[in-house]
Design a protein around this motif. Structure first.
Motif, PDB file in Angstrom:
ATOM      1  N   UNK A 288       1.082  -1.011   0.605  1.00  0.00           N
ATOM      2  CA  UNK A 288      -0.236  -0.381   0.328  1.00  0.00           C
ATOM      3  C   UNK A 288       0.957   1.496   0.050  1.00  0.00           C
ATOM      4  N   UNK A 289       1.809   1.272   0.775  1.00  0.00           N
ATOM      5  CA  UNK A 289       2.851   2.372   0.956  1.00  0.00           C
ATOM      6  C   UNK A 289       3.669   2.843  -0.778  1.00  0.00           C
ATOM      7  N   UNK A 290       3.711   1.365  -0.981  1.00  0.00           N
ATOM      8  CA  UNK A 290       4.624   1.596  -2.696  1.00  0.00           C
ATOM      9  C   UNK A 290       4.392   2.349  -3.408  1.00  0.00           C
ATOM     10  N   UNK A 291       2.474   1.762  -3.433  1.00  0.00           N
ATOM     11  CA  UNK A 291       1.569   1.827  -4.352  1.00  0.00           C
ATOM     12  C   UNK A 291       0.903   3.394  -4.451  1.00  0.00           C
ATOM     13  N   UNK A 292       1.096   4.397  -3.436  1.00  0.00           N
ATOM     14  CA  UNK A 292       0.303   5.618  -3.887  1.00  0.00           C
ATOM     15  C   UNK A 292       1.455   6.251  -2.568  1.00  0.00           C
ATOM     16  N   UNK A 293       0.925   7.960  -2.339  1.00  0.00           N
ATOM     17  CA  UNK A 293       1.513   8.661  -1.585  1.00  0.00           C
ATOM     18  C   UNK A 293       1.385   8.268  -0.008  1.00  0.00           C
ATOM     19  N   UNK A 294       2.593   7.839   0.543  1.00  0.00           N
ATOM     20  CA  UNK A 294       2.294   7.360   1.743  1.00  0.00           C
ATOM     21  C   UNK A 294       2.480   8.908   2.926  1.00  0.00           C
ATOM     22  N   UNK A 295       1.871   9.129   3.359  1.00  0.00           N
ATOM     23  CA  UNK A 295       1.086   9.894   4.806  1.00  0.00           C
ATOM     24  C   UNK A 295       3.041   9.962   5.426  1.00  0.00           C
ATOM     25  N   UNK A 296       3.379  11.692   6.484  1.00  0.00           N
ATOM     26  CA  UNK A 296       4.735  11.656   6.623  1.00  0.00           C
ATOM     27  C   UNK A 296       4.948  10.947   8.008  1.00  0.00           C
ATOM     28  N   UNK A 297       3.387   9.486   8.374  1.00  0.00           N
ATOM     29  CA  UNK A 297       3.941   8.481   9.639  1.00  0.00           C
ATOM     30  C   UNK A 297       4.429   7.625   9.308  1.00  0.00           C
ATOM     31  N   UNK A 298       4.615   7.397   7.758  1.00  0.00           N
ATOM     32  CA  UNK A 298       3.829   5.779   7.013  1.00  0.00           C
ATOM     33  C   UNK A 298       4.956   4.617   6.697  1.00  0.00           C
ATOM     34  N   UNK A 299       6.589   5.635   7.549  1.00  0.00           N
ATOM     35  CA  UNK A 299       7.734   5.120   6.978  1.00  0.00           C
ATOM     36  C   UNK A 299       7.872   4.409   9.117  1.00  0.00           C
ATOM     37  N   UNK A 300       7.547   5.266   9.735  1.00  0.00           N
ATOM     38  CA  UNK A 300       7.819   5.053  11.338  1.00  0.00           C
ATOM     39  C   UNK A 300       6.811   3.747  11.137  1.00  0.00           C
ATOM     40  N   UNK A 301       5.927   4.227  10.594  1.00  0.00           N
ATOM     41  CA  UNK A 301       4.429   3.122  11.356  1.00  0.00           C
ATOM     42  C   UNK A 301       5.222   1.405  10.911  1.00  0.00           C
ATOM     43  N   UNK A 302       5.624   1.838   9.640  1.00  0.00           N
ATOM     44  CA  UNK A 302       6.523  -0.009   8.932  1.00  0.00           C
ATOM     45  C   UNK A 302       7.252  -0.015   9.681  1.00  0.00           C
ATOM     46  N   UNK A 303       8.484   0.381  10.348  1.00  0.00           N
ATOM     47  CA  UNK A 303       9.701   0.171  10.860  1.00  0.00           C
ATOM     48  C   UNK A 303       9.521  -0.377  12.621  1.00  0.00           C
TER      49      UNK A 303
END
Length: 382
Positions: A288-303
């Motif tokens: 989902x993150x790769x497929x479109x614009x990700x919010x500013x917290x997306x990398x932190x959520x993934x980590x």
């Protein structure tokens, strides 16, 4: 997002799988493996610009390559820092001379890089960087210390964040410098021994090291902007390959649970099922993150997701084996290095998952401030 693979993608998969099957295990060491990858054009698939000795591929084919690479059992990459972090940063912020100088050797697997960000007292808070770079003529003279520098003992170059304006504070007055590591007497690399007995991380001391003025990326004083841009590349397609490795580790833990009979314990069985389900959720979140614009917290959520998941898997790896997990090999003798099996290595190494790459506390602060809009934490608060 519909993240299906086309017939063209599957042809690419077949090509990648065949090449890996033929070449994995043929290189004499990790540096030679990078050159093998480079000669076949497999380095730089995700770069937005071709023409540096790389070939480019669309997002789905990048995912295919990452997955096939992980499945093949190929060795860990020594060149990923240059390929996946520095190269996109140079393409976005570097001048043509910088791109022409540094991108071809990265694509060829000839020059390896390390990242000089964290310092004692300035780990997750990069705005506290104190390493100093003073300009004299056509060079900067660099003095300071970096820590937790992955692969510094193998690297030919280091990109580092240094303070070029000593009067400036916090994120002002920083510059992004490209520094050659082959400077005896001016750069010292000290490996940091980990719980596993290995030393992938290092301390690096700069004592009058030199960097050319033309090797400042993005202009003097713009280091913070460049450094933050680079961090945006840190968690991309590679997370899907990481999850292939996680699935292999989980399968090993499941096999051990069956072998020892631990799978019949309803509590352990429920935890194993949860690990499997959460790994599927992580994959969907990554797609989902790769497929479109990700919010500013997306990398932190993934980590937060993968670090805590992997740490719990390490705990399960030893729990399902019971007391035997604490035992060493029968032929081990005191005074010699203590060899770890896969489960022991997983347990010990995963202790650091929630610290490196931005600790859990920092990730939660980012989500709180940048996503939820909560008040910023007071400076100096404990």
């Amino acid at each position: 997002m519909d993240f299906g693979f086309t017939a063209e993608d599957e042809d690419f998969r077949a090509e990648a799988r065949a090449w890996l099957g033929e070449h994995v295990g043929t290189a004499t060491d990790r540096r030679a493996w990078e050159r093998t990858l480079g000669a076949a054009g497999w380095i730089g698939l995700g770069w937005p610009e071709p023409g540096y000795g790389n070939r480019t591929a669309g997002l789905t084919q990048q995912v295919v390559w990452a997955e096939e690479y992980a499945r093949s059992g190929a060795p860990p990459r020594s060149g990923h820092i240059g390929e996946n972090l520095l190269a996109p940063t140079l393409i976005g912020h570097g001048g043509e001379e910088q791109k022409n100088r540094f991108l071809p050797p990265i694509a060829a697997g000839e020059e390896l890089w390390c990242q000089g960000y964290s310092e004692p007292g300035a780990g997750s808070d990069l705005a506290g960087v104190r390493t100093l770079a003073v300009r004299e003529g056509t060079y900067y003279w660099i003095s300071g210390q970096k820590i937790w520098t992955s692969l510094a003992h193998e690297a030919d170059w280091c990109f580092l964040l240094a303070r070029t304006d000593p009067e400036a504070r916090r994120h002002h007055g920083l510059s992004f410098l490209l520094v050659p590591m082959d400077q005896p007497g001016r750069i010292e690399v000290r490996p940091i021994r980990q719980l596993t007995g290995t030393s992938d991380f290092n301390e690096v001391f700069f004592d009058g090291a030199r960097a050319r003025v033309e090797h400042v990326v993005g202009g003097e004083g713009n280091g913070w902007r460049v450094a933050m841009s680079l961090l945006g590349f840190e968690r991309g397609v590679s997370t899907l390959a990481q999850q292939i490795g996680f699935a292999r580790e989980l399968a090993g833990v499941l096999d051990a649970a069956v072998e020892t009979g631990a799978v019949h314990d309803p509590v352990l069985r429920a935890r194993l099922v949860r690990q499997w389900a959460e790994l599927r959720v992580m994959r969907w979140n990554a797609l989902r993150t790769l497929g479109g614009p990700a919010g500013p917290g997306a990398p932190s959520v993934a980590k937060l997701l993968w670090a805590n998941w992997h740490q719990r898997l390490g705990e399960l790896a030893v729990e399902v084996r019971g007391a035997a997990a604490a035992a060493g090999p029968t032929d081990w003798s005191p005074g010699s290095p203590y060899p770890l099996d896969a489960a022991q290595h997983l347990f010990l190494f995963s202790r650091a998952d929630t610290v490196y790459g931005g600790s859990d506390q920092i990730q939660r602060t980012i989500i709180a401030e940048r996503v939820l809009g909560l008040p910023a934490e007071p400076k100096g608060a404990v």
